[in-house]
Motif scaffolding. Structure first.
Motif, PDB file in Angstrom:
ATOM      1  N   THR A 113       0.843  -1.194   0.000  1.00  4.95           N
ATOM      2  CA  THR A 113       0.000   0.000   0.000  1.00  4.95           C
ATOM      3  C   THR A 113       0.878   1.243   0.000  1.00  4.95           C
ATOM      4  O   THR A 113       1.677   1.422   0.926  1.00  4.95           O
ATOM      5  CB  THR A 113      -0.911   0.019   1.241  1.00  4.95           C
ATOM      6  OG1 THR A 113      -1.695  -1.170   1.281  1.00  4.95           O
ATOM      7  CG2 THR A 113      -1.824   1.227   1.209  1.00  4.95           C
ATOM      8  N   PRO A 114       0.768   2.107  -1.009  1.00  7.30           N
ATOM      9  CA  PRO A 114       1.544   3.353  -1.001  1.00  7.30           C
ATOM     10  C   PRO A 114       1.125   4.237   0.174  1.00  7.30           C
ATOM     11  O   PRO A 114      -0.056   4.322   0.508  1.00  7.30           O
ATOM     12  CB  PRO A 114       1.190   4.002  -2.344  1.00  7.30           C
ATOM     13  CG  PRO A 114       0.647   2.902  -3.186  1.00  7.30           C
ATOM     14  CD  PRO A 114      -0.016   1.948  -2.245  1.00  7.30           C
ATOM     15  N   MET A 115       2.072   4.896   0.787  1.00  9.66           N
ATOM     16  CA  MET A 115       1.800   5.759   1.931  1.00  9.66           C
ATOM     17  C   MET A 115       1.697   7.226   1.536  1.00  9.66           C
ATOM     18  O   MET A 115       1.688   8.100   2.411  1.00  9.66           O
ATOM     19  CB  MET A 115       2.889   5.572   2.988  1.00  9.66           C
ATOM     20  CG  MET A 115       2.981   4.152   3.528  1.00  9.66           C
ATOM     21  SD  MET A 115       4.230   3.969   4.829  1.00  9.66           S
ATOM     22  CE  MET A 115       3.501   4.976   6.140  1.00  9.66           C
ATOM     23  N   HIS A 116       1.607   7.490   0.256  1.00 12.35           N
ATOM     24  CA  HIS A 116       1.524   8.874  -0.201  1.00 12.35           C
ATOM     25  C   HIS A 116       0.770   8.912  -1.519  1.00 12.35           C
ATOM     26  O   HIS A 116       0.484   7.880  -2.142  1.00 12.35           O
ATOM     27  CB  HIS A 116       2.923   9.476  -0.387  1.00 12.35           C
ATOM     28  CG  HIS A 116       3.820   8.646  -1.271  1.00 12.35           C
ATOM     29  ND1 HIS A 116       3.837   8.761  -2.635  1.00 12.35           N
ATOM     30  CD2 HIS A 116       4.696   7.664  -0.962  1.00 12.35           C
ATOM     31  CE1 HIS A 116       4.704   7.898  -3.141  1.00 12.35           C
ATOM     32  NE2 HIS A 116       5.242   7.215  -2.149  1.00 12.35           N
ATOM     33  N   SER A 117       0.455  10.114  -1.958  1.00  7.77           N
ATOM     34  CA  SER A 117      -0.274  10.315  -3.201  1.00  7.77           C
ATOM     35  C   SER A 117       0.620  10.005  -4.399  1.00  7.77           C
ATOM     36  O   SER A 117       1.842  10.154  -4.351  1.00  7.77           O
ATOM     37  CB  SER A 117      -0.776  11.765  -3.277  1.00  7.77           C
ATOM     38  OG  SER A 117      -1.243  12.074  -4.559  1.00  7.77           O
ATOM     39  N   PHE A 118      -0.016   9.587  -5.509  1.00 15.14           N
ATOM     40  CA  PHE A 118       0.731   9.348  -6.733  1.00 15.14           C
ATOM     41  C   PHE A 118       1.143  10.661  -7.401  1.00 15.14           C
ATOM     42  O   PHE A 118       1.860  10.646  -8.400  1.00 15.14           O
ATOM     43  CB  PHE A 118      -0.096   8.510  -7.710  1.00 15.14           C
ATOM     44  CG  PHE A 118      -0.196   7.063  -7.322  1.00 15.14           C
ATOM     45  CD1 PHE A 118       0.875   6.211  -7.519  1.00 15.14           C
ATOM     46  CD2 PHE A 118      -1.345   6.563  -6.745  1.00 15.14           C
ATOM     47  CE1 PHE A 118       0.798   4.875  -7.164  1.00 15.14           C
ATOM     48  CE2 PHE A 118      -1.437   5.239  -6.383  1.00 15.14           C
ATOM     49  CZ  PHE A 118      -0.363   4.385  -6.584  1.00 15.14           C
TER      50      PHE A 118
END
Length: 231
Positions: free
Chosen positions: A167-172
């Motif tokens: 899960t990415p922890m920041h915006s793309f």
């Protein structure tokens, strides 16, 4: 019978052209100013997104470290053997065929170590929470996390295996150009002080380099494990 002549007054062609030119110049100035204001506003929003992402990342990693036993914190440097990419249509980890000795020993020793992965078992839980920084094939960086629910039996390469759901922890809309953790041995030789360094760069930057605005958001957090020895 006397004829009456009426004199009509109006604008000449030169006056109309001059008025039109003045209006065009004013409209151009207004449009340029409005466009600049919109660009600056969008740039500010992009940097605010990076700041918000940075605060979330630093708070999450700091809380996870301070809520883990010292013996259940492992650090690894896998930047040369793992990247992020398309894994069967999903964002996933792509590993080299040979991981070598990357995951041979990640315990917090007496020497300072720098890593892009940190694996923690939160106090009171059996699951491992793993946070890592990886780049894709285009050079963009991502901070991702995953949870490994089974006992790894000492093989920490399983946490970010190719089937792991990350899960990415920041915006793309944000590129992570730097993220690493260092630790120092405290005076009693039992505790560790973690230094978390991160740099986030907004990808959407309408003003380019024309405005003296620092694009990057850089933070350093310091987390001590002193409280963990008092359980």
């Amino acid at each position: 019978m006397k004829k009456v002549y009426r004199k009509y007054k109006g604008f000449s062609l030169v006056e109309l052209l001059l008025t039109t030119m003045i209006l065009v110049v004013i409209m151009l100035l207004v449009a340029t100013t409005l466009n600049t204001v919109i660009k600056v506003s969008n740039t500010t929003n992009s940097k605010n997104i990076a700041r918000t992402n940075m605060s979330y990342i630093m708070d999450y990693v700091s809380r996870a470290l301070t809520n883990s036993e010292i013996g259940d914190i492992y650090m690894f440097n896998s930047s040369s053997v793992r990247t992020l990419g398309d894994n069967n249509g999903q964002l996933g980890i792509i590993s080299s065929v040979d991981l070598g000795s990357t995951y041979a020993d990640g315990k917090l020793g007496d020497l300072a170590v720098q890593g892009n992965e940190v694996h923690m078992k939160l106090y009171g839980y059996n699951d491992w929470t793993c946070i890592g920084y990886f780049e894709d094939s285009n050079g963009y960086g991502y901070i991702v996390r995953t949870v490994y629910e089974d006992d790894m039996q000492g093989d920490h390469s399983l946490c970010f295996n190719q089937s792991a759901i990350v899960t990415p922890m920041h915006s793309f809309m944000v590129d992570v150009s730097e993220f690493h953790l260092d630790y120092l041995v405290m005076g009693d030789m039992e505790n560790r002080m973690f230094l978390i360094n991160s740099t986030l760069t907004p990808l959407y930057w309408p003003v380019g380099d024309t405005f003296p605005i620092n694009r990057n958001v850089t933070r350093q957090a310091v987390v001590s494990t002193q409280a963990l020895t008092w359980y």
